[in-house]
Design a protein around this motif. Structure first.
Motif, PDB file in Angstrom:
ATOM      1  N   ASP A  93       0.918  -1.247  -0.028  1.00  0.00           N
ATOM      2  CA  ASP A  93      -0.017  -0.170  -0.066  1.00  0.00           C
ATOM      3  C   ASP A  93       0.831   1.194   0.032  1.00  0.00           C
ATOM      4  O   ASP A  93       1.688   1.456   0.852  1.00  0.00           O
ATOM      5  CB  ASP A  93      -0.956  -0.204   1.282  1.00  0.00           C
ATOM      6  CG  ASP A  93      -1.760   1.081   1.262  1.00  0.00           C
ATOM      7  OD1 ASP A  93      -1.282   2.330   1.864  1.00  0.00           O
ATOM      8  OD2 ASP A  93      -2.971   1.013   0.695  1.00  0.00           O
ATOM      9  N   ILE A  94       0.762   2.140  -1.020  1.00  0.00           N
ATOM     10  CA  ILE A  94       1.711   3.069  -0.959  1.00  0.00           C
ATOM     11  C   ILE A  94       1.482   4.202   0.246  1.00  0.00           C
ATOM     12  O   ILE A  94       2.450   4.648   0.616  1.00  0.00           O
ATOM     13  CB  ILE A  94       1.290   4.306  -2.163  1.00  0.00           C
ATOM     14  CG1 ILE A  94       1.508   3.212  -3.595  1.00  0.00           C
ATOM     15  CG2 ILE A  94       1.822   5.529  -2.258  1.00  0.00           C
ATOM     16  CD1 ILE A  94       1.163   3.943  -4.823  1.00  0.00           C
ATOM     17  N   ALA A  95       0.304   4.420   0.659  1.00  0.00           N
ATOM     18  CA  ALA A  95      -0.043   5.410   1.646  1.00  0.00           C
ATOM     19  C   ALA A  95       0.807   4.775   2.837  1.00  0.00           C
ATOM     20  O   ALA A  95       1.538   5.575   3.715  1.00  0.00           O
ATOM     21  CB  ALA A  95      -1.196   5.843   1.832  1.00  0.00           C
ATOM     22  N   SER A  96       0.601   3.478   3.435  1.00  0.00           N
ATOM     23  CA  SER A  96       1.174   3.003   4.886  1.00  0.00           C
ATOM     24  C   SER A  96       2.298   2.364   4.533  1.00  0.00           C
ATOM     25  O   SER A  96       2.886   1.955   5.493  1.00  0.00           O
ATOM     26  CB  SER A  96      -0.143   2.278   5.238  1.00  0.00           C
ATOM     27  OG  SER A  96      -0.227   1.045   4.505  1.00  0.00           O
ATOM     28  N   SER A 101      -1.260  -8.773   0.452  1.00  0.00           N
ATOM     29  CA  SER A 101      -1.092 -10.091  -0.313  1.00  0.00           C
ATOM     30  C   SER A 101      -1.820  -9.767  -1.384  1.00  0.00           C
ATOM     31  O   SER A 101      -2.621  -8.983  -1.754  1.00  0.00           O
ATOM     32  CB  SER A 101      -2.212 -10.928   0.480  1.00  0.00           C
ATOM     33  OG  SER A 101      -2.587 -12.202  -0.134  1.00  0.00           O
ATOM     34  N   LEU A 102      -1.331 -10.625  -2.610  1.00  0.00           N
ATOM     35  CA  LEU A 102      -1.560 -10.420  -3.846  1.00  0.00           C
ATOM     36  C   LEU A 102      -3.191 -10.978  -4.142  1.00  0.00           C
ATOM     37  O   LEU A 102      -3.646 -10.747  -5.290  1.00  0.00           O
ATOM     38  CB  LEU A 102      -0.605 -11.337  -4.781  1.00  0.00           C
ATOM     39  CG  LEU A 102       0.851 -11.009  -4.841  1.00  0.00           C
ATOM     40  CD1 LEU A 102       1.818 -11.845  -5.621  1.00  0.00           C
ATOM     41  CD2 LEU A 102       0.969  -9.381  -5.732  1.00  0.00           C
ATOM     42  N   LEU A 107      -6.492  -4.806  -3.514  1.00  0.00           N
ATOM     43  CA  LEU A 107      -5.281  -4.496  -4.458  1.00  0.00           C
ATOM     44  C   LEU A 107      -6.280  -4.468  -5.738  1.00  0.00           C
ATOM     45  O   LEU A 107      -5.772  -3.633  -6.849  1.00  0.00           O
ATOM     46  CB  LEU A 107      -4.434  -5.934  -4.401  1.00  0.00           C
ATOM     47  CG  LEU A 107      -3.168  -5.948  -5.473  1.00  0.00           C
ATOM     48  CD1 LEU A 107      -2.208  -4.506  -5.586  1.00  0.00           C
ATOM     49  CD2 LEU A 107      -2.325  -6.992  -5.674  1.00  0.00           C
ATOM     50  N   LEU A 108      -7.135  -5.412  -6.117  1.00  0.00           N
ATOM     51  CA  LEU A 108      -7.856  -5.238  -7.406  1.00  0.00           C
ATOM     52  C   LEU A 108      -8.868  -4.077  -7.159  1.00  0.00           C
ATOM     53  O   LEU A 108      -9.181  -3.609  -8.424  1.00  0.00           O
ATOM     54  CB  LEU A 108      -8.392  -6.603  -7.708  1.00  0.00           C
ATOM     55  CG  LEU A 108      -7.193  -7.707  -7.966  1.00  0.00           C
ATOM     56  CD1 LEU A 108      -8.025  -9.001  -8.504  1.00  0.00           C
ATOM     57  CD2 LEU A 108      -6.481  -7.293  -9.345  1.00  0.00           C
ATOM     58  N   ALA A 113      -3.630   2.648  -5.436  1.00  0.00           N
ATOM     59  CA  ALA A 113      -3.204   3.042  -4.111  1.00  0.00           C
ATOM     60  C   ALA A 113      -1.988   1.987  -3.755  1.00  0.00           C
ATOM     61  O   ALA A 113      -1.578   2.011  -2.698  1.00  0.00           O
ATOM     62  CB  ALA A 113      -4.259   3.011  -3.177  1.00  0.00           C
ATOM     63  N   HIS A 114      -1.663   1.048  -4.759  1.00  0.00           N
ATOM     64  CA  HIS A 114      -0.742   0.143  -4.461  1.00  0.00           C
ATOM     65  C   HIS A 114       0.750   0.316  -5.432  1.00  0.00           C
ATOM     66  O   HIS A 114       0.429   0.816  -6.592  1.00  0.00           O
ATOM     67  CB  HIS A 114      -1.047  -1.176  -4.507  1.00  0.00           C
ATOM     68  CG  HIS A 114      -2.199  -1.515  -3.553  1.00  0.00           C
ATOM     69  ND1 HIS A 114      -3.609  -1.153  -3.891  1.00  0.00           N
ATOM     70  CD2 HIS A 114      -2.156  -1.855  -2.221  1.00  0.00           C
ATOM     71  CE1 HIS A 114      -4.232  -1.297  -2.891  1.00  0.00           C
ATOM     72  NE2 HIS A 114      -3.410  -1.931  -1.926  1.00  0.00           N
ATOM     73  N   GLU A 115       1.844  -0.261  -4.779  1.00  0.00           N
ATOM     74  CA  GLU A 115       2.878  -0.403  -6.010  1.00  0.00           C
ATOM     75  C   GLU A 115       3.257  -1.793  -5.844  1.00  0.00           C
ATOM     76  O   GLU A 115       3.147  -2.478  -4.732  1.00  0.00           O
ATOM     77  CB  GLU A 115       4.183   0.630  -5.505  1.00  0.00           C
ATOM     78  CG  GLU A 115       4.734   0.268  -4.349  1.00  0.00           C
ATOM     79  CD  GLU A 115       5.934   1.272  -4.349  1.00  0.00           C
ATOM     80  OE1 GLU A 115       5.977   2.515  -4.680  1.00  0.00           O
ATOM     81  OE2 GLU A 115       6.730   0.713  -3.286  1.00  0.00           O
ATOM     82  N   ILE A 116       3.812  -2.481  -7.040  1.00  0.00           N
ATOM     83  CA  ILE A 116       4.170  -3.819  -7.063  1.00  0.00           C
ATOM     84  C   ILE A 116       5.623  -3.837  -7.381  1.00  0.00           C
ATOM     85  O   ILE A 116       6.049  -3.128  -8.218  1.00  0.00           O
ATOM     86  CB  ILE A 116       3.256  -4.502  -8.192  1.00  0.00           C
ATOM     87  CG1 ILE A 116       1.767  -4.285  -8.206  1.00  0.00           C
ATOM     88  CG2 ILE A 116       3.719  -5.899  -8.170  1.00  0.00           C
ATOM     89  CD1 ILE A 116       1.271  -4.718  -7.118  1.00  0.00           C
TER      90      ILE A 116
END
Length: 141
Positions: A93-96, A101-102, A107-108, A113-116
């Motif tokens: 999670d970018i913010a926290s 988990s994938l 995530l979807l 809001a996420h980086e992989i």
């Protein structure tokens, strides 16, 4: 490095010959190990087509374009490795900064809001999905 060698020189002045030789060998070994680590970190293990495909992913401006570039990246990676392969993925999670988990629905639902982190050839590459469609090629959809 010069400072370290100067301090070794001061220490060597007060030691026996065997101790001096041991210290010199250890200092030389340390220098070789440190130089080798630096080379391993900077050496690229990705082929040019894989690197180019990754650059296109990073430059994509629309979700559709990004999804197509992800497919191209996975195709280039399969060609380079001689078989279809899915690289290891980690999501945060970018913010926290919290690991996600994938299979986490968040995530979807909110991929922006996420980086992989995609790991290929010992390199860690950051991917910021623009949409769910951008992630689907990584999940085999």
């Amino acid at each position: 490095m010069k400072l370290a060698l100067a301090s070794v020189g001061l220490i060597l002045r007060d030691m026996t010959i065997k101790a001096r030789l041991l210290c010199l060998c250890l200092a030389a070994f340390s220098a070789v190990v440190i130089a080798g680590e630096g080379q391993a970190q900077t050496a690229s293990t990705l082929t040019a087509p894989v690197q180019s495909a990754w650059t296109r992913i990073r430059a994509a401006l629309t979700p559709e374009q990004q999804a197509n570039e992800v497919r191209g990246f996975l195709s280039a990676l399969a060609s380079a490795e001689g078989r279809p392969t899915l690289p290891p993925l980690d999501a945060r999670d970018i913010a926290s900064g919290r690991a996600v988990s994938l299979d986490d629905p968040a995530l979807l639902q909110r991929p922006q809001a996420h980086e992989i982190t995609v790991t290929v050839g010992g390199q860690f590459m950051i991917f910021r999905p623009l949409s769910r469609a951008s992630l689907e090629p990584f999940f085999g959809r």
